[in-house]
Design an enzyme around this catalytic site. Structure first.
Site, PDB file in Angstrom:
ATOM      1  N   GLY A 156      -4.485  -7.347  -6.624  1.00  0.00           N
ATOM      2  CA  GLY A 156      -3.350  -7.653  -5.756  1.00  0.00           C
ATOM      3  C   GLY A 156      -3.833  -8.173  -4.415  1.00  0.00           C
ATOM      4  O   GLY A 156      -4.903  -8.769  -4.321  1.00  0.00           O
ATOM      5  N   ARG A 157      -3.034  -7.935  -3.382  1.00  0.00           N
ATOM      6  CA  ARG A 157      -3.370  -8.482  -2.056  1.00  0.00           C
ATOM      7  C   ARG A 157      -4.730  -7.992  -1.583  1.00  0.00           C
ATOM      8  O   ARG A 157      -5.561  -8.769  -1.122  1.00  0.00           O
ATOM      9  CB  ARG A 157      -2.296  -8.076  -1.039  1.00  0.00           C
ATOM     10  N   ILE A 158      -4.959  -6.682  -1.693  1.00  0.00           N
ATOM     11  CA  ILE A 158      -6.223  -6.127  -1.203  1.00  0.00           C
ATOM     12  C   ILE A 158      -7.360  -6.483  -2.158  1.00  0.00           C
ATOM     13  O   ILE A 158      -8.432  -6.907  -1.725  1.00  0.00           O
ATOM     14  CB  ILE A 158      -6.108  -4.602  -0.988  1.00  0.00           C
ATOM     15  N   ARG A 238      -5.537   5.469  -4.243  1.00  0.00           N
ATOM     16  CA  ARG A 238      -4.898   6.779  -4.154  1.00  0.00           C
ATOM     17  C   ARG A 238      -5.745   7.774  -4.934  1.00  0.00           C
ATOM     18  O   ARG A 238      -6.222   7.447  -6.034  1.00  0.00           O
ATOM     19  CB  ARG A 238      -3.483   6.749  -4.754  1.00  0.00           C
ATOM     20  N   GLU A 267      -4.550  15.859   0.449  1.00  0.00           N
ATOM     21  CA  GLU A 267      -4.947  15.409   1.779  1.00  0.00           C
ATOM     22  C   GLU A 267      -4.114  16.122   2.840  1.00  0.00           C
ATOM     23  O   GLU A 267      -2.894  16.181   2.704  1.00  0.00           O
ATOM     24  CB  GLU A 267      -4.751  13.892   1.894  1.00  0.00           C
ATOM     25  N   HIS A 286      -8.845   8.814   5.006  1.00  0.00           N
ATOM     26  CA  HIS A 286      -7.664   7.953   4.798  1.00  0.00           C
ATOM     27  C   HIS A 286      -7.430   7.058   6.026  1.00  0.00           C
ATOM     28  O   HIS A 286      -6.327   7.019   6.585  1.00  0.00           O
ATOM     29  CB  HIS A 286      -6.415   8.791   4.475  1.00  0.00           C
ATOM     30  N   ALA A 288      -8.858   3.698   6.007  1.00  0.00           N
ATOM     31  CA  ALA A 288      -9.255   2.332   5.651  1.00  0.00           C
ATOM     32  C   ALA A 288      -8.304   1.285   6.237  1.00  0.00           C
ATOM     33  O   ALA A 288      -8.704   0.155   6.510  1.00  0.00           O
ATOM     34  CB  ALA A 288      -9.316   2.182   4.127  1.00  0.00           C
TER      35      ALA A 288
HETATM   36  N1  LIG Z   1      -6.475   3.702   1.827  1.00  0.00           N
HETATM   37  C1  LIG Z   1      -5.433   3.170   2.443  1.00  0.00           C
HETATM   38  O1  LIG Z   1      -5.190   3.448   3.602  1.00  0.00           O
HETATM   39  C2  LIG Z   1      -4.576   2.179   1.724  1.00  0.00           C
HETATM   40  C3  LIG Z   1      -3.969   1.146   2.465  1.00  0.00           C
HETATM   41  C4  LIG Z   1      -3.192   0.195   1.798  1.00  0.00           C
HETATM   42  C5  LIG Z   1      -3.009   0.307   0.423  1.00  0.00           C
HETATM   43  N2  LIG Z   1      -3.572   1.342  -0.258  1.00  0.00           N
HETATM   44  C6  LIG Z   1      -3.368   1.471  -1.705  1.00  0.00           C
HETATM   45  O2  LIG Z   1      -3.843   0.293  -2.328  1.00  0.00           O
HETATM   46  C7  LIG Z   1      -2.912  -0.118  -3.325  1.00  0.00           C
HETATM   47  C8  LIG Z   1      -3.023  -1.623  -3.537  1.00  0.00           C
HETATM   48  O3  LIG Z   1      -2.587  -2.310  -2.377  1.00  0.00           O
HETATM   49  P1  LIG Z   1      -2.226  -3.879  -2.457  1.00  0.00           P
HETATM   50  O4  LIG Z   1      -1.672  -4.231  -1.117  1.00  0.00           O
HETATM   51  O5  LIG Z   1      -3.368  -4.659  -2.976  1.00  0.00           O
HETATM   52  O6  LIG Z   1      -1.041  -3.836  -3.542  1.00  0.00           O
HETATM   53  P2  LIG Z   1      -0.526  -5.024  -4.475  1.00  0.00           P
HETATM   54  O7  LIG Z   1       0.784  -4.564  -4.975  1.00  0.00           O
HETATM   55  O8  LIG Z   1      -0.610  -6.332  -3.750  1.00  0.00           O
HETATM   56  O9  LIG Z   1      -1.587  -5.065  -5.677  1.00  0.00           O
HETATM   57  C9  LIG Z   1      -1.696  -4.065  -6.652  1.00  0.00           C
HETATM   58  C10 LIG Z   1      -2.303  -4.699  -7.899  1.00  0.00           C
HETATM   59  O10 LIG Z   1      -2.571  -3.658  -8.849  1.00  0.00           O
HETATM   60  C11 LIG Z   1      -2.250  -4.161 -10.138  1.00  0.00           C
HETATM   61  N3  LIG Z   1      -2.018  -3.099 -11.107  1.00  0.00           N
HETATM   62  C12 LIG Z   1      -0.870  -2.416 -11.368  1.00  0.00           C
HETATM   63  N4  LIG Z   1      -1.057  -1.560 -12.379  1.00  0.00           N
HETATM   64  C13 LIG Z   1      -2.342  -1.706 -12.773  1.00  0.00           C
HETATM   65  C14 LIG Z   1      -3.141  -1.084 -13.786  1.00  0.00           C
HETATM   66  N5  LIG Z   1      -2.605  -0.184 -14.630  1.00  0.00           N
HETATM   67  N6  LIG Z   1      -4.425  -1.459 -13.907  1.00  0.00           N
HETATM   68  C15 LIG Z   1      -4.960  -2.398 -13.085  1.00  0.00           C
HETATM   69  N7  LIG Z   1      -4.260  -3.021 -12.116  1.00  0.00           N
HETATM   70  C16 LIG Z   1      -2.969  -2.665 -11.963  1.00  0.00           C
HETATM   71  C17 LIG Z   1      -1.016  -5.021  -9.905  1.00  0.00           C
HETATM   72  O11 LIG Z   1      -0.834  -5.938 -10.957  1.00  0.00           O
HETATM   73  C18 LIG Z   1      -1.370  -5.711  -8.582  1.00  0.00           C
HETATM   74  O12 LIG Z   1      -2.047  -6.929  -8.807  1.00  0.00           O
HETATM   75  C19 LIG Z   1      -1.560   0.360  -2.782  1.00  0.00           C
HETATM   76  O13 LIG Z   1      -0.612   0.576  -3.811  1.00  0.00           O
HETATM   77  C20 LIG Z   1      -1.887   1.618  -2.027  1.00  0.00           C
HETATM   78  O14 LIG Z   1      -1.693   2.752  -2.846  1.00  0.00           O
HETATM   79  C21 LIG Z   1      -4.352   2.273   0.363  1.00  0.00           C
END
Ligand SMILES: NC(=O)c1ccc[n+]([C@@H]2O[C@H](COP(=O)([O-])OP(=O)(O)OC[C@H]3O[C@@H](n4cnc5c(N)ncnc54)[C@H](O)[C@@H]3O)[C@@H](O)[C@H]2O)c1
Length: 324
Positions: A156-158, A238, A267, A286, A288
């Site tokens: 996804g985005r990250i 997560r 947490e 937590h 990042a």
């Molecule tokens: N540590 C932190 O502070 C922090 C900060 C931001 C986000 N996050 C976590 O990171 C996650 C991802 O963020 P993002 O902005 O990239 O989200 P996003 O929605 O842009 O991307 C998530 C990706 O995961 C994929 N996905 C869904 N189910 C899947 C599976 N079963 N197997 C493999 N891939 C799968 C989706 O298709 C999507 O491409 C968030 O949902 C959040 O929980 C953590």
């Protein structure tokens, strides 16, 4: 008419950023905070016109009391602490802020990959304690990172930002994401892999999927057994995406080389959490997603989402649109 906006936990008062957005909106908004107990959540959310959620669990029984609530605005990307189905059943849109920390989390991930690979944390401690030189090296001898394989779970985005930065380090990057289109892999210039193949071949396995019913426990003892003994696991997504007990065993038995974790099952972790004692784990609390710019963007946008909902204007980042 005065509208009640309730902040369930984060950010702490006075919420100056949010208050400024509300003042500029022209709406008459009364802002209040819950005291951290479930009873208080129950009391306050019942009369909330909007709820803003940091980390509090918003389950179905709470949502069923939220009869005048027009939005649940999450301060963050992940919305796993909110029962999206229940909110949908109640006609309450749940919004997130999807883009505030892409740079921060991807850089944090790469920083931890480098820290793991180069043993920065151990070498720093050694040098600060008066040690010097590489004979003997006070940490395992690293492998050259150029050409090593970075396996990204969740493109996804990250995940895509981590891929770009990983390619910049001359890592070979592959990804497992059952929902991403082939074009996305092509645009990133990386290979598509099944989960098993990725786990078997990656030197770094980095998790960037959301926590869902499907991804809970995605990486358990079987999956960890597929990883190379020289490989590292990085979890910035997560805690419950990984079976923590299984990871602890794999780390203690040195079946994988190490891990870097920004998230845990519970947490903050209890003082007796065994993960805190392991020398092959790097932990960050937590954080990042944190930067001056990211936190400002997050808080402004979460408040803007509330204003849009209270004015009945279209929302841009509704995560439970299909369930409404
Ligand atoms: N540590 C932190 O502070 C922090 C900060 C931001 C986000 N996050 C976590 O990171 C996650 C991802 O963020 P993002 O902005 O990239 O989200 P996003 O929605 O842009 O991307 C998530 C990706 O995961 C994929 N996905 C869904 N189910 C899947 C599976 N079963 N197997 C493999 N891939 C799968 C989706 O298709 C999507 O491409 C968030 O949902 C959040 O929980 C953590």
């Amino acid at each position: 008419v005065t509208l009640n906006v309730v902040i369930t936990d984060y950010p702490a008062p006075p919420a100056d950023v949010e208050a400024q957005v509300f003042a500029e909106s022209g709406l008459d908004i009364h802002l209040s905070w819950c005291d951290g107990t479930r009873e208080d959540l129950g009391r306050q959310l019942g009369s909330a016109d909007a709820a803003m959620v940091g980390y509090a669990t918003i389950d179905r029984s709470l949502i069923e009391t939220m009869n005048q609530c027009r939005i649940i605005s999450r301060f963050g990307v992940g919305t796993d602490m909110v029962d999206l189905q229940a909110a949908g059943d109640h006609g309450i849109p749940v919004t997130n802020v999807p883009d505030y920390c892409i740079d921060e989390v991807s850089t944090h991930t790469i920083g931890l990959i480098i820290a793991l690979s180069r043993h920065i944390v151990e070498l720093n401690a050694y040098a600060h304690a008066g040690g010097w030189g590489r004979d003997p090296l006070p940490a395992p001898m690293p492998f050259r990172t150029e050409g090593q394989i970075l396996g990204i779970i969740g493109l996804g985005r990250i995940g895509r930002a981590v891929a770009a930065k990983g390619l910049g380090l001359a890592l070979r990057v592959v990804s497992f994401d059952p929902y991403a289109r082939d074009e996305t892999f092509a645009e990133c210039g990386i290979g598509r892999m099944g989960l098993t193949e990725l786990l078997k071949s990656a030197d770094y396995v980095s998790l960037h999927c959301p926590l869902t019913a499907e991804t809970r426990g995605l990486i358990g003892s079987e999956e960890l057994r597929l990883m190379k003994p020289t490989a590292y696991l990085i979890n910035m997504a997560r805690g419950p995406v990984v079976v923590q007990e299984a990871l602890r065993e794999a780390l203690q038995e040195r079946r994988i080389a190490g891990a870097a974790l920004d998230v845990l099952d519970v947490e903050p972790p209890p003082a007796d959490e065994p993960m805190l004692q392991l020398d092959n784990v790097i932990l960050t609390p937590h954080t990042a997603a944190t930067s001056v710019e990211a936190i400002l963007q997050l808080r402004r946008q979460a408040a803007v989402n509330v204003v849009l909902a209270l004015k009945g204007q279209p929302l841009t980042s509704v995560v439970n649109r299909d369930l409404l």
